[in-house]
Write an enzyme that holds these catalytic residues in place. Sequence first.
Site, short mmCIF file in Angstrom:
data_model
loop_
_atom_site.label_atom_id
_atom_site.label_comp_id
_atom_site.label_asym_id
_atom_site.label_seq_id
_atom_site.Cartn_x
_atom_site.Cartn_y
_atom_site.Cartn_z
N SER A 13 0.82 -1.21 0.00
CA SER A 13 0.00 0.00 0.00
C SER A 13 0.86 1.26 0.00
O SER A 13 0.47 2.28 -0.59
CB SER A 13 -0.98 0.00 1.17
OG SER A 13 -0.32 0.20 2.40
N ASN A 14 2.03 1.22 0.61
CA ASN A 14 2.91 2.40 0.55
C ASN A 14 3.46 2.61 -0.85
O ASN A 14 3.55 3.75 -1.32
CB ASN A 14 4.05 2.27 1.57
CG ASN A 14 3.61 2.71 2.95
OD1 ASN A 14 3.40 3.90 3.20
ND2 ASN A 14 3.43 1.76 3.86
N ILE A 88 16.50 -7.50 6.32
CA ILE A 88 17.63 -6.68 6.78
C ILE A 88 18.69 -6.74 5.69
O ILE A 88 19.05 -7.82 5.22
CB ILE A 88 18.15 -7.20 8.13
CG1 ILE A 88 17.08 -6.96 9.19
CG2 ILE A 88 19.46 -6.52 8.51
CD1 ILE A 88 17.39 -7.54 10.55
N ASN A 103 13.29 4.53 3.89
CA ASN A 103 12.40 3.51 4.45
C ASN A 103 11.26 4.20 5.20
O ASN A 103 11.43 5.31 5.71
CB ASN A 103 13.18 2.62 5.43
CG ASN A 103 12.33 1.50 6.01
OD1 ASN A 103 11.53 0.88 5.30
ND2 ASN A 103 12.47 1.25 7.30
N HIS A 105 8.87 3.59 8.47
CA HIS A 105 8.79 2.74 9.66
C HIS A 105 7.55 3.13 10.46
O HIS A 105 7.31 4.32 10.70
CB HIS A 105 10.06 2.91 10.51
CG HIS A 105 10.05 2.04 11.73
ND1 HIS A 105 10.32 0.68 11.67
CD2 HIS A 105 9.74 2.31 13.02
CE1 HIS A 105 10.19 0.17 12.88
NE2 HIS A 105 9.85 1.12 13.72
C1 GRF Z 1 3.79 -0.60 6.79
O1 GRF Z 1 3.13 -0.34 8.00
C2 GRF Z 1 5.24 -0.25 6.90
O2 GRF Z 1 5.48 0.87 7.67
C3 GRF Z 1 5.78 -1.48 7.58
O3 GRF Z 1 5.10 -2.55 6.98
C4 GRF Z 1 3.85 -2.09 6.49
C5 GRF Z 1 3.81 -2.39 5.03
O4 GRF Z 1 2.58 -2.10 4.45
N1 GRF Z 1 7.21 -1.55 7.48
P1 GRF Z 1 2.42 -2.01 2.88
O5 GRF Z 1 3.03 -3.28 2.28
O6 GRF Z 1 3.11 -0.78 2.40
O7 GRF Z 1 0.95 -1.98 2.66
#
Ligand code: GRF
Length: 201
Positions: A13-14, A88, A103, A105
């Site tokens: 989703s990001n 990692i 990144n 977080h």
């Molecule tokens: C997000 O909450 C990100 O911050 C974390 O894992 C999740 C990934 O979500 N590291 P998506 O795959 O971007 O929907």
Amino acid sequence: MKSGVILISGRGSNMRSIVEARTGLEVRAVISNRPEAQGLEWARSQGIAAVAIDHKAHATREAFDAALAAEIDRHSPDLILLAGFMRILTPAFMTRYPRRILNIHPSLLPSFPGLHTHRRALDAGVKVHGCTVHVVTSALDAGPIVAQEAVPVMAGDTEESLAARVLEAEHRIYPQAVRWFLEGRVEFLPGDIVQVRAATS
Ligand code: GRF
């Protein structure tokens, strides 16, 4: 035009928020370490090259990172955006792309690095939580902070309701941070502190 590749492991989703925000970044490829990552399909549907490099097919972390770097370099990106990328990376990988890997977080760093951030925030009883975009260095979840957004922790919140509130904020600040990089407004001060210069009109 500046270009980027996005690394994912799952839902994506990001990744989607960055592509849909039309930041001006040319997304040349989406790469996942998990072939079954849902986000790959969405990237393909947008006409973006979507590649799986299965970490399980590589005997060592170094071998996986070398394969990943070889694929990234085929696309010559300016930025490498980790978006829910759950691996990692080795120090050798980081030093290959200094100050070019970002990144997202799901906590207000330096609070709650690592996994299960929402559960840990609830357990700690914090009243604000949130998310951070940072530059990736070899220190886990500790690179220079570029952007943060806080969200309230509400009475009755569950891990899921809090995660959903934080995720909405993630989808705002990640594209914003990418824009700042594209506009050349991100500056590194001594001590590796990031300062974002005001926009010039
Ligand atoms: C997000 O909450 C990100 O911050 C974390 O894992 C999740 C990934 O979500 N590291 P998506 O795959 O971007 O929907």
